[in-house]
Design a protein around this motif. Structure first.
Motif, PDB file in Angstrom:
ATOM      1  N   GLU A  64      26.514  63.958 -21.709  1.00 30.63           N
ATOM      2  CA  GLU A  64      26.215  64.489 -20.382  1.00 30.63           C
ATOM      3  C   GLU A  64      27.491  64.705 -19.571  1.00 30.63           C
ATOM      4  OE1 GLU A  64      21.821  62.712 -19.364  1.00 30.63           O
ATOM      5  OE2 GLU A  64      23.493  61.300 -19.429  1.00 30.63           O
ATOM      6  N   ILE A  65      28.453  63.800 -19.706  1.00 29.07           N
ATOM      7  CA  ILE A  65      29.733  63.963 -19.007  1.00 29.07           C
ATOM      8  C   ILE A  65      30.420  65.236 -19.476  1.00 29.07           C
ATOM      9  CG2 ILE A  65      32.035  62.981 -18.719  1.00 29.07           C
ATOM     10  CD1 ILE A  65      30.717  60.203 -18.943  1.00 29.07           C
ATOM     11  N   ARG A  66      30.485  65.430 -20.794  1.00 32.18           N
ATOM     12  CA  ARG A  66      31.158  66.622 -21.329  1.00 32.18           C
ATOM     13  C   ARG A  66      30.429  67.901 -20.916  1.00 32.18           C
ATOM     14  NH1 ARG A  66      30.026  65.778 -26.068  1.00 32.18           N
ATOM     15  NH2 ARG A  66      28.389  67.351 -26.294  1.00 32.18           N
ATOM     16  N   ARG A  67      29.099  67.921 -21.074  1.00 29.63           N
ATOM     17  CA  ARG A  67      28.349  69.142 -20.785  1.00 29.63           C
ATOM     18  C   ARG A  67      28.400  69.511 -19.304  1.00 29.63           C
ATOM     19  NH1 ARG A  67      24.115  67.068 -24.304  1.00 29.63           N
ATOM     20  NH2 ARG A  67      22.953  66.507 -22.404  1.00 29.63           N
ATOM     21  N   SER A  68      28.590  68.524 -18.423  1.00 36.32           N
ATOM     22  CA  SER A  68      28.581  68.808 -16.983  1.00 36.32           C
ATOM     23  C   SER A  68      29.701  69.748 -16.565  1.00 36.32           C
ATOM     24  CB  SER A  68      28.690  67.499 -16.193  1.00 36.32           C
ATOM     25  OG  SER A  68      30.003  66.967 -16.271  1.00 36.32           O
ATOM     26  N   GLY A  69      30.837  69.703 -17.253  1.00 33.41           N
ATOM     27  CA  GLY A  69      31.989  70.494 -16.851  1.00 33.41           C
ATOM     28  C   GLY A  69      32.720  69.940 -15.653  1.00 33.41           C
ATOM     29  N   GLU A  70      32.248  68.821 -15.111  1.00 41.95           N
ATOM     30  CA  GLU A  70      32.919  68.198 -13.963  1.00 41.95           C
ATOM     31  C   GLU A  70      34.241  67.590 -14.411  1.00 41.95           C
ATOM     32  OE1 GLU A  70      32.009  68.420 -10.941  1.00 41.95           O
ATOM     33  OE2 GLU A  70      29.907  69.042 -11.034  1.00 41.95           O
ATOM     34  N   THR A  71      35.199  67.589 -13.502  1.00 41.48           N
ATOM     35  CA  THR A  71      36.528  67.069 -13.830  1.00 41.48           C
ATOM     36  C   THR A  71      36.855  65.785 -13.079  1.00 41.48           C
ATOM     37  OG1 THR A  71      37.485  68.476 -12.115  1.00 41.48           O
ATOM     38  CG2 THR A  71      37.403  69.365 -14.355  1.00 41.48           C
ATOM     39  N   SER A  72      35.916  65.271 -12.274  1.00 41.43           N
ATOM     40  CA  SER A  72      36.151  64.038 -11.522  1.00 41.43           C
ATOM     41  C   SER A  72      34.922  63.153 -11.608  1.00 41.43           C
ATOM     42  CB  SER A  72      36.462  64.341 -10.049  1.00 41.43           C
ATOM     43  OG  SER A  72      35.305  64.837  -9.384  1.00 41.43           O
ATOM     44  N   LEU A  73      35.129  61.868 -11.413  1.00 41.73           N
ATOM     45  CA  LEU A  73      34.009  60.934 -11.431  1.00 41.73           C
ATOM     46  C   LEU A  73      33.029  61.180 -10.287  1.00 41.73           C
ATOM     47  CD1 LEU A  73      35.973  57.748 -12.506  1.00 41.73           C
ATOM     48  CD2 LEU A  73      34.158  58.855 -13.815  1.00 41.73           C
ATOM     49  N   PRO A  74      33.481  61.437  -9.036  1.00 44.02           N
ATOM     50  CA  PRO A  74      32.501  61.759  -7.991  1.00 44.02           C
ATOM     51  C   PRO A  74      31.668  62.987  -8.328  1.00 44.02           C
ATOM     52  CG  PRO A  74      34.581  61.155  -6.986  1.00 44.02           C
ATOM     53  CD  PRO A  74      34.835  61.273  -8.454  1.00 44.02           C
ATOM     54  N   GLY A  75      32.270  63.997  -8.961  1.00 42.97           N
ATOM     55  CA  GLY A  75      31.514  65.173  -9.354  1.00 42.97           C
ATOM     56  C   GLY A  75      30.409  64.850 -10.333  1.00 42.97           C
ATOM     57  N   ILE A  76      30.674  63.916 -11.240  1.00 40.17           N
ATOM     58  CA  ILE A  76      29.654  63.473 -12.194  1.00 40.17           C
ATOM     59  C   ILE A  76      28.595  62.643 -11.495  1.00 40.17           C
ATOM     60  CG2 ILE A  76      29.281  62.032 -14.239  1.00 40.17           C
ATOM     61  CD1 ILE A  76      32.180  62.829 -15.064  1.00 40.17           C
ATOM     62  N   LEU A  77      29.018  61.752 -10.609  1.00 35.87           N
ATOM     63  CA  LEU A  77      28.083  60.823  -9.973  1.00 35.87           C
ATOM     64  C   LEU A  77      27.121  61.520  -9.020  1.00 35.87           C
ATOM     65  CD1 LEU A  77      30.538  57.876  -9.261  1.00 35.87           C
ATOM     66  CD2 LEU A  77      28.721  57.925 -10.966  1.00 35.87           C
ATOM     67  N   GLN A  78      27.522  62.638  -8.395  1.00 34.23           N
ATOM     68  CA  GLN A  78      26.620  63.281  -7.447  1.00 34.23           C
ATOM     69  C   GLN A  78      25.418  63.918  -8.142  1.00 34.23           C
ATOM     70  OE1 GLN A  78      28.772  66.182  -5.193  1.00 34.23           O
ATOM     71  NE2 GLN A  78      28.731  67.738  -6.787  1.00 34.23           N
ATOM     72  N   ARG A  79      25.426  63.954  -9.466  1.00 34.11           N
ATOM     73  CA  ARG A  79      24.264  64.416 -10.224  1.00 34.11           C
ATOM     74  C   ARG A  79      23.217  63.318 -10.409  1.00 34.11           C
ATOM     75  NH1 ARG A  79      25.429  68.375 -14.916  1.00 34.11           N
ATOM     76  NH2 ARG A  79      26.760  69.946 -13.950  1.00 34.11           N
ATOM     77  N   VAL A  80      23.527  62.108 -10.002  1.00 36.05           N
ATOM     78  CA  VAL A  80      22.622  60.977 -10.182  1.00 36.05           C
ATOM     79  C   VAL A  80      21.702  60.863  -8.981  1.00 36.05           C
ATOM     80  CG1 VAL A  80      22.490  58.470 -10.483  1.00 36.05           C
ATOM     81  CG2 VAL A  80      24.296  59.780 -11.625  1.00 36.05           C
ATOM     82  N   ALA A  81      20.442  60.578  -9.226  1.00 33.09           N
ATOM     83  CA  ALA A  81      19.461  60.456  -8.149  1.00 33.09           C
ATOM     84  C   ALA A  81      19.880  59.366  -7.168  1.00 33.09           C
ATOM     85  CB  ALA A  81      18.084  60.132  -8.729  1.00 33.09           C
ATOM     86  N   GLY A  82      19.836  59.697  -5.869  1.00 31.91           N
ATOM     87  CA  GLY A  82      20.094  58.714  -4.833  1.00 31.91           C
ATOM     88  C   GLY A  82      21.545  58.454  -4.530  1.00 31.91           C
TER      89      GLY A  82
END
Length: 670
Positions: A64-82
């Protein structure tokens, strides 16, 4: 006294007779194959699905991290509910769970392989300083709600637990280079190697830079903005000392520069260097799995405010725990922890403020039957404060004896999980968390301000009380096996006591006397209540095409103490917490091709204006991120990704506008 407190807890754990627990090193890959999904061992020490853990947890996998294309941890985390993310600039973001986010947000415990990586000088996470490359992360566990008793010191709003690949089990070798619009460039290398049968290691290095987002108003000016850049390195070594004894050693370094939004509203350039060393010794014995761990984090932080301020912060943590079973149904974990934390008092740098913490903790997981499980955890922290060195002339708090005090608080977690069918899980949980004052709040800043003919001082407050949060949650998860879908519903409420505020120069906290200046400090300024609901859903339309959606609603009601202006002190959470936020996404994987798109939504809220410092509306917005990747037979992956694709520039906070980024990535595995 503090050493006796620690040793007593360790002795208690070792004195109990018990059978062996699990092996000393966790092979997450094998466990994931066994369970058919990502698993966690963080909450109880035993492997569990995230829906069965005694905490509300969502696991983000490496895929999921790789497929997201995000380059930062906050960018990945904002996809999480809540999860709430405030993107202040190209480099700086603040993250919190279910509201109460703010500039320099201090409520989130962030761990990498059990080591805290949030920064103790202010209790804040500067995400670029985390010395981990995205390619070496196996999974990110996002835990919602106070979980100090299960996860450790200061886990009051939630936990982000980053777990990297273990070089003992995972042969991870990948090099990645990336370039894109607005001067975005980055590169990283992760390499795993074996040094004989008993020694394994993984080395990672990386660096990045990009153009800062453009100024959109009078302030900040272009001259005040700086392009964010970062570099880091990490070494992870696992040594098998004996058949049932393992030593894992980690060392890391990072060096970053970014524009940081100050606690009020303005921007300042921030430069930070971090170093860390950690050793963990784990052994399976007749008394259970015993783990001894020690680590030290060193921080040098330089802020371009008040003519230049720097802090040097060192924290040393030592812990001992025993994980064991009694029979087949009862799992226990007993532990003790000691930490020493010290900080220079800026900008004079002639004095220090510090604290020592001794803690005892215990956890009991009882599998009553195959449908019912209970988990209870308790942790007691005793913090002892100290200040040494001289004060500013005429300082309001000019007596080191004011810091000679102890603070003892208890954290607790309790969960009942009921699985009436293979498809249904109910979980009722209670959590009590403690947020300790940071070293800067306790006195790490002593700054004189000229106010006409007099001088007023910004000083710390040794009388600050910890903030206490109590959380109740009812969770329900259902698997729709025939259509390969999952539904989750969460109802939760929080009660915050004695929330710590920022400094306000709108009203004096210390009035001048014949011998002392007037002054400003942090105070315990309000209580607050939150109620909310969260809905998540995911599934598969075809074996190749998946979908996901979530929406979280929160309602915050602040109760300021008499005379406290929450707006001026930066803690007007009733206005600054959005009532709604959510995500809708799809992913596609077929052969060498993979694609992902995510639409992130945040409802209306207010935040502090950069120019006026007053609360200003931030209109509801939606941001789109997407990625398409192709992997060749030679292990080369080509990918095109973008963030904030809907607009060239978008107002996501009251600060700099978030800019569209398009990035091309090439990676090679071997």
């Amino acid at each position: 006294m503090k050493k006796q407190f620690l040793l007593a807890g360790a002795a208690a754990g070792l004195a109990l007779a018990a059978s062996n627990a699990q092996a000393q090193s966790i092979d997450y890959g094998s466990l994931q194959e066994l369970f058919g999904e990502a698993v966690t061992t963080s909450a109880t020490g035993s492997p569990q699905r995230s829906t069965e853990a005694p905490a509300d947890m969502q696991i983000i996998s490496a895929d999921e991290i790789r497929r997201s294309g995000e380059t930062s941890l906050p960018g990945i985390l904002q996809r999480v509910a809540g999860i709430d993310v405030l993107n202040h600039s190209a480099g700086q973001s603040d993250v919190n769970v279910r509201g109460y986010d703010q500039v320099s947000s201090p409520r989130l415990l962030v761990l990498v392989n059990g080591r805290q990586v949030y920064l103790d000088h202010y209790g804040v996470t500067i995400w670029a300083t985390i010395p981990v490359q995205l390619d070496e992360i196996r999974q990110i566990e996002v835990v919602k709600g106070p979980n100090s008793a299960l996860f450790g010191f200061n886990a009051v709003s939630g936990v982000v637990n980053i777990i990297t690949y273990n070089p003992k089990f995972d042969d991870t070798d990948v090099v990645t280079v990336r370039a894109g619009t607005h001067g975005s460039t980055s590169g990283s290398l992760v390499s795993t190697f074996k040094l004989g049968q008993a020694l394994s290691a993984r080395l990672s290095v990386g660096g990045s830079r990009q153009d800062e987002w453009a100024a959109k108003a009078v302030l900040p000016t272009a001259d005040e903005l700086h392009d964010p850049q970062a570099a880091s390195a990490n070494l992870d070594v696992v040594a098998q000392l004996a058949e049932k004894t393992e030593l894992r050693m980690e060392g890391s370094w990072s060096n970053i520069q970014e524009d940081s939004r100050a606690a009020g509203s303005s921007y300042t350039v921030l430069k930070m260097i971090t170093n860390s060393e950690k050793a963990t010794l784990t052994s399976d014995t007749r008394l259970g799995t015993i783990q001894a761990q020690v680590y030290q984090n060193q921080l040098t932080a330089k802020y371009s405010i008040a003519g230049g301020i720097y802090w040097k912060n060192t924290i040393t943590v030592a812990s001992l725990q025993d994980l064991f079973k009694v029979g087949t149904a009862h799992t226990f974990r007993l532990g003790g922890e000691y930490r020493h934390n010290t900080l220079n008092i800026a900008p004079a740098n002639t004095s220090d403020v510090s604290y020592d913490v001794a803690a005892l903790s215990g956890m009991w997981n009882w599998e009553v039957n195959d449908k019912l499980t209970t988990t209870t955890a308790l942790r007691v922290d005793r913090m002892s404060l100290e200040r040494t060195g001289p004060f500013l002339p005429r300082a309001p708090n000019g007596d080191n004896r004011l810091w000679d005090r102890d603070i003892t608080k208890t954290s607790a977690n309790a969960t009942v999980a009921w699985r009436p069918t293979d498809a249904d899980t109910f979980r009722l949980s209670y959590g009590r968390g403690v947020q300790a004052p940071s070293l800067i709040e306790l006195g790490g800043l002593e700054l004189p301000l000229a106010a006409g003919p007099m001088t007023l001082d910004i000083v710390g407050n040794p009388k600050l009380k910890p903030s206490i949060v109590t959380n109740y949650e009812l969770a329900y998860d259902h698997d729709f096996a025939p259509i390969k879908a999952r539904l989750g519903v969460r109802l939760f409420s929080q009660d915050w006591k004695d929330i710590k505020t920022g400094i306000s120069t709108a009203a004096l906290d210390f009035y001048p006397t014949l011998t002392t200046n007037g002054g400003f400090t942090q105070i315990n300024g309000l209580n607050s209540k939150l109620k909310g609901a969260e809905i998540t859903a995911s599934g598969k339309i075809t074996p190749e095409l998946g979908w996901r959606a979530d929406y979280t609603m929160t309602d915050v009601k602040d109760a300021p103490f008499a005379g406290v202006n929450t707006f001026a002190r930066g803690v007007a959470f009733q206005e600054t917490t959005p009532k709604g936020r959510g995500n809708v996404g799809v992913d596609y994987v077929k052969g060498p091709w993979e694609a992902d798109a995510n639409l992130h939504y945040v409802g209306d809220y207010q935040f502090y204006d950069v120019v006026t410092t007053k609360l200003t509306p931030v209109n509801a917005f939606a941001s789109l991120s997407a990625r398409v990747g192709y992997r060749t037979e030679t292990g080369i992956t080509l990918a095109l990704a973008g963030q904030n694709l809907l607009h060239e520039r978008q107002n996501q906070t009251s600060g700099l506008g978030a800019e569209r980024r398009v990035l091309f990535t090439v990676s090679k595995t071997w």
